[in-house]
Design a protein around this motif. Structure first.
Motif, PDB file in Angstrom:
ATOM      1  N   HIS A 159       0.398  -1.348  -0.287  1.00 24.10           N
ATOM      2  CA  HIS A 159      -0.117  -0.328  -0.014  1.00 24.10           C
ATOM      3  C   HIS A 159       0.728   1.331   0.106  1.00 24.10           C
ATOM      4  CE1 HIS A 159      -3.177  -2.802   0.697  1.00 24.10           C
ATOM      5  NE2 HIS A 159      -2.472  -3.080   1.845  1.00 24.10           N
ATOM      6  N   GLY A 160       2.313   1.154   0.442  1.00 23.77           N
ATOM      7  CA  GLY A 160       3.128   2.480  -0.269  1.00 23.77           C
ATOM      8  C   GLY A 160       3.382   2.605   1.096  1.00 23.77           C
ATOM      9  N   LEU A 161       4.184   2.376   2.208  1.00 24.64           N
ATOM     10  CA  LEU A 161       4.310   2.523   3.621  1.00 24.64           C
ATOM     11  C   LEU A 161       5.692   1.905   3.513  1.00 24.64           C
ATOM     12  CD1 LEU A 161       3.982   2.811   7.106  1.00 24.64           C
ATOM     13  CD2 LEU A 161       4.847   0.687   6.727  1.00 24.64           C
ATOM     14  N   THR A 162       6.830   2.722   3.957  1.00 20.68           N
ATOM     15  CA  THR A 162       8.212   1.934   3.769  1.00 20.68           C
ATOM     16  C   THR A 162       8.759   2.990   5.147  1.00 20.68           C
ATOM     17  OG1 THR A 162       8.483   4.123   2.813  1.00 20.68           O
ATOM     18  CG2 THR A 162       8.704   2.046   1.631  1.00 20.68           C
ATOM     19  N   ARG A 163       9.128   2.084   6.187  1.00 23.11           N
ATOM     20  CA  ARG A 163      10.171   2.892   7.076  1.00 23.11           C
ATOM     21  C   ARG A 163      11.443   1.991   6.988  1.00 23.11           C
ATOM     22  NH1 ARG A 163       6.684   5.882   7.279  1.00 23.11           N
ATOM     23  NH2 ARG A 163       4.228   6.079   9.382  1.00 23.11           N
ATOM     24  N   SER A 164      12.430   2.431   7.660  1.00 23.89           N
ATOM     25  CA  SER A 164      13.843   1.592   8.386  1.00 23.89           C
ATOM     26  C   SER A 164      14.463   2.444   9.608  1.00 23.89           C
ATOM     27  CB  SER A 164      14.527   2.313   7.201  1.00 23.89           C
ATOM     28  OG  SER A 164      15.242   2.957   6.914  1.00 23.89           O
ATOM     29  N   HIS A 165      15.315   1.689  10.422  1.00 28.31           N
ATOM     30  CA  HIS A 165      15.954   1.802  10.889  1.00 28.31           C
ATOM     31  C   HIS A 165      17.338   0.955  11.119  1.00 28.31           C
ATOM     32  CE1 HIS A 165      16.196   3.031  15.278  1.00 28.31           C
ATOM     33  NE2 HIS A 165      17.034   2.266  15.631  1.00 28.31           N
ATOM     34  N   GLU A 166      18.449   1.834  11.719  1.00 28.45           N
ATOM     35  CA  GLU A 166      19.729   1.513  11.974  1.00 28.45           C
ATOM     36  C   GLU A 166      20.196   1.796  13.515  1.00 28.45           C
ATOM     37  OE1 GLU A 166      21.941   2.948   9.342  1.00 28.45           O
ATOM     38  OE2 GLU A 166      21.060   3.704   7.669  1.00 28.45           O
ATOM     39  N   SER A 167      20.649   0.310  14.232  1.00 29.44           N
ATOM     40  CA  SER A 167      20.718   0.370  15.091  1.00 29.44           C
ATOM     41  C   SER A 167      22.485  -0.417  15.552  1.00 29.44           C
ATOM     42  CB  SER A 167      19.811  -0.393  16.185  1.00 29.44           C
ATOM     43  OG  SER A 167      19.574  -1.703  15.294  1.00 29.44           O
ATOM     44  N   THR A 168      23.317   0.398  16.516  1.00 31.04           N
ATOM     45  CA  THR A 168      24.227  -0.409  16.712  1.00 31.04           C
ATOM     46  C   THR A 168      23.864  -1.170  18.686  1.00 31.04           C
ATOM     47  OG1 THR A 168      25.494   1.665  17.776  1.00 31.04           O
ATOM     48  CG2 THR A 168      25.831   0.348  14.414  1.00 31.04           C
ATOM     49  N   LEU A 169      24.899  -2.551  18.438  1.00 33.76           N
ATOM     50  CA  LEU A 169      25.313  -2.609  19.894  1.00 33.76           C
ATOM     51  C   LEU A 169      26.178  -2.981  20.647  1.00 33.76           C
ATOM     52  CD1 LEU A 169      23.460  -2.867  23.006  1.00 33.76           C
ATOM     53  CD2 LEU A 169      23.009  -5.276  21.665  1.00 33.76           C
ATOM     54  N   ALA A 170      26.793  -3.161  21.764  1.00 38.42           N
ATOM     55  CA  ALA A 170      28.932  -3.531  21.739  1.00 38.42           C
ATOM     56  C   ALA A 170      28.109  -4.136  23.088  1.00 38.42           C
ATOM     57  CB  ALA A 170      29.550  -2.502  21.638  1.00 38.42           C
ATOM     58  N   THR A 171      27.998  -5.605  23.174  1.00 36.87           N
ATOM     59  CA  THR A 171      28.643  -6.026  24.137  1.00 36.87           C
ATOM     60  C   THR A 171      29.737  -7.012  25.107  1.00 36.87           C
ATOM     61  OG1 THR A 171      28.112  -7.932  24.083  1.00 36.87           O
ATOM     62  CG2 THR A 171      25.853  -6.959  24.671  1.00 36.87           C
ATOM     63  N   LEU A 196      30.337   1.455  21.029  1.00 34.25           N
ATOM     64  CA  LEU A 196      32.038   0.601  21.200  1.00 34.25           C
ATOM     65  C   LEU A 196      32.566   1.710  22.683  1.00 34.25           C
ATOM     66  CD1 LEU A 196      33.106  -1.564  21.608  1.00 34.25           C
ATOM     67  CD2 LEU A 196      34.981  -1.119  19.488  1.00 34.25           C
ATOM     68  N   ASP A 197      33.062   2.836  22.228  1.00 35.01           N
ATOM     69  CA  ASP A 197      34.013   4.046  22.656  1.00 35.01           C
ATOM     70  C   ASP A 197      32.770   4.216  24.360  1.00 35.01           C
ATOM     71  OD1 ASP A 197      35.717   3.993  20.520  1.00 35.01           O
ATOM     72  OD2 ASP A 197      34.700   5.624  20.208  1.00 35.01           O
ATOM     73  N   ARG A 198      32.423   3.913  24.312  1.00 32.87           N
ATOM     74  CA  ARG A 198      31.742   4.320  25.728  1.00 32.87           C
ATOM     75  C   ARG A 198      31.314   3.054  26.850  1.00 32.87           C
ATOM     76  NH1 ARG A 198      26.775   8.590  25.165  1.00 32.87           N
ATOM     77  NH2 ARG A 198      27.117   8.295  27.206  1.00 32.87           N
ATOM     78  N   LEU A 199      31.683   1.807  26.486  1.00 33.65           N
ATOM     79  CA  LEU A 199      32.026   0.290  26.793  1.00 33.65           C
ATOM     80  C   LEU A 199      33.072   0.977  27.914  1.00 33.65           C
ATOM     81  CD1 LEU A 199      30.251  -1.848  26.260  1.00 33.65           C
ATOM     82  CD2 LEU A 199      31.493  -3.338  25.621  1.00 33.65           C
ATOM     83  N   GLU A 200      31.512   0.676  29.818  1.00 26.27           N
ATOM     84  CA  GLU A 200      32.828   0.397  30.282  1.00 26.27           C
ATOM     85  C   GLU A 200      33.599  -1.129  30.361  1.00 26.27           C
ATOM     86  OE1 GLU A 200      30.507   1.630  33.640  1.00 26.27           O
ATOM     87  OE2 GLU A 200      30.285   3.859  33.155  1.00 26.27           O
ATOM     88  N   ILE A 201      34.320  -1.273  30.066  1.00 27.94           N
ATOM     89  CA  ILE A 201      34.809  -2.285  30.323  1.00 27.94           C
ATOM     90  C   ILE A 201      35.744  -2.596  31.114  1.00 27.94           C
ATOM     91  CG2 ILE A 201      37.346  -3.863  28.512  1.00 27.94           C
ATOM     92  CD1 ILE A 201      35.837  -3.313  25.946  1.00 27.94           C
ATOM     93  N   GLU A 202      36.602  -1.726  30.783  1.00 35.81           N
ATOM     94  CA  GLU A 202      38.164  -1.501  32.060  1.00 35.81           C
ATOM     95  C   GLU A 202      36.981  -1.518  33.183  1.00 35.81           C
ATOM     96  OE1 GLU A 202      40.947   1.218  34.581  1.00 35.81           O
ATOM     97  OE2 GLU A 202      40.440   2.113  32.909  1.00 35.81           O
ATOM     98  N   ALA A 203      35.541  -1.066  33.769  1.00 43.36           N
ATOM     99  CA  ALA A 203      35.147  -1.060  35.004  1.00 43.36           C
ATOM    100  C   ALA A 203      34.651  -2.533  35.529  1.00 43.36           C
ATOM    101  CB  ALA A 203      34.369  -0.021  35.763  1.00 43.36           C
TER     102      ALA A 203
END
Length: 218
Positions: A159-171, A196-203
């Motif tokens: 019917h003509g509807l389109t939607r899109s989304h982009e995401s990332t996740l670092a664990t 990824l740069d804000r992942l608290e790996i050291e803590a």
């Protein structure tokens, strides 16, 4: 591939198939992970995970199928085969049809970070090297995983509807172990973030070490 490109692929497949009442949902995930066990890097992989879900409605009969091929010809083929098989399922009296272009536009949510999407195998190893060193210096063994995933999702209807989304996740998950077996003390740390740069790996590494050391004489 960007979200708009994926949505465009779905719209093009629907137009080619010519099915009057259909919906396509697609997702494409690119996942890189480094898994380490007892101070050794056991797995380091880069995976691509595509999926397309097809729903077709004919005379109130709704049938769904899927494919892992992000190719217009393959998607068109699934639409056609799904439509041909729709007569084999009962009617759904509550089905109101697929979404139309006048659906409310969702509020955009920032869940994408280029640092995560572009992370390389070398970067993941570089982030884990201090983890090994710190846990080893505490007299413990390191086990865990660092995972970086980028994901694109899109939906389109006939019917003509389109939607899109982009995401990332670092664990990041880490265990500091007193021994390589099931006995002995252990500590655990974990974290997740879009960036990824804000992942608290050291803590989280320090948390795992502290818990393991406390566990030696609880």
């Amino acid at each position: 591939m960007k979200g708009e490109e994926l949505a465009g692929l779905l719209s093009s497949a629907l137009a080619t198939a010519g099915e009057p009442d259909a919906e396509l949902y697609a997702a494409f995930a690119r996942r890189g992970f480094a898994r380490f066990s007892v101070d050794e890097l056991g797995q380091h992989m880069q995976l691509e995970e595509p999926v397309v879900a097809v729903r077709v409605s004919r005379d109130g009969r709704v049938l769904e199928a899927s494919t892992s091929e992000l190719d217009e010809a393959a998607i068109v083929s699934v639409i056609q085969r799904t439509a041909a098989a729709a007569a084999s399922v009962p009617r759904d009296p509550l089905f109101a049809g697929f979404a139309r272009p006048d659906e409310p536009t969702p509020v955009p949510v920032a869940r994408y970070a280029e640092s995560t999407a572009s992370a390389s195998a070398e970067q993941r190893v570089a982030l884990l090297a201090p983890v090994f060193e710190r846990i080893r210096s505490a007299g413990l063994l390191a086990t865990g995983v660092l995972d970086t995933t980028s994901r694109i999702e899109a939906v389109a209807t006939s019917h003509g509807l389109t939607r899109s989304h982009e995401s990332t996740l670092a664990t990041f998950k880490v265990w500091a172990l007193e021994t390589a077996g099931s006995s002995g003390a252990s500590g655990h740390g974990m974290g997740a973030h879009v960036d990824l740069d804000r992942l608290e790996i050291e803590a989280e590494t320090e948390r795992a070490i502290a818990d393991a050391l406390r566990g030696k004489s609880p």
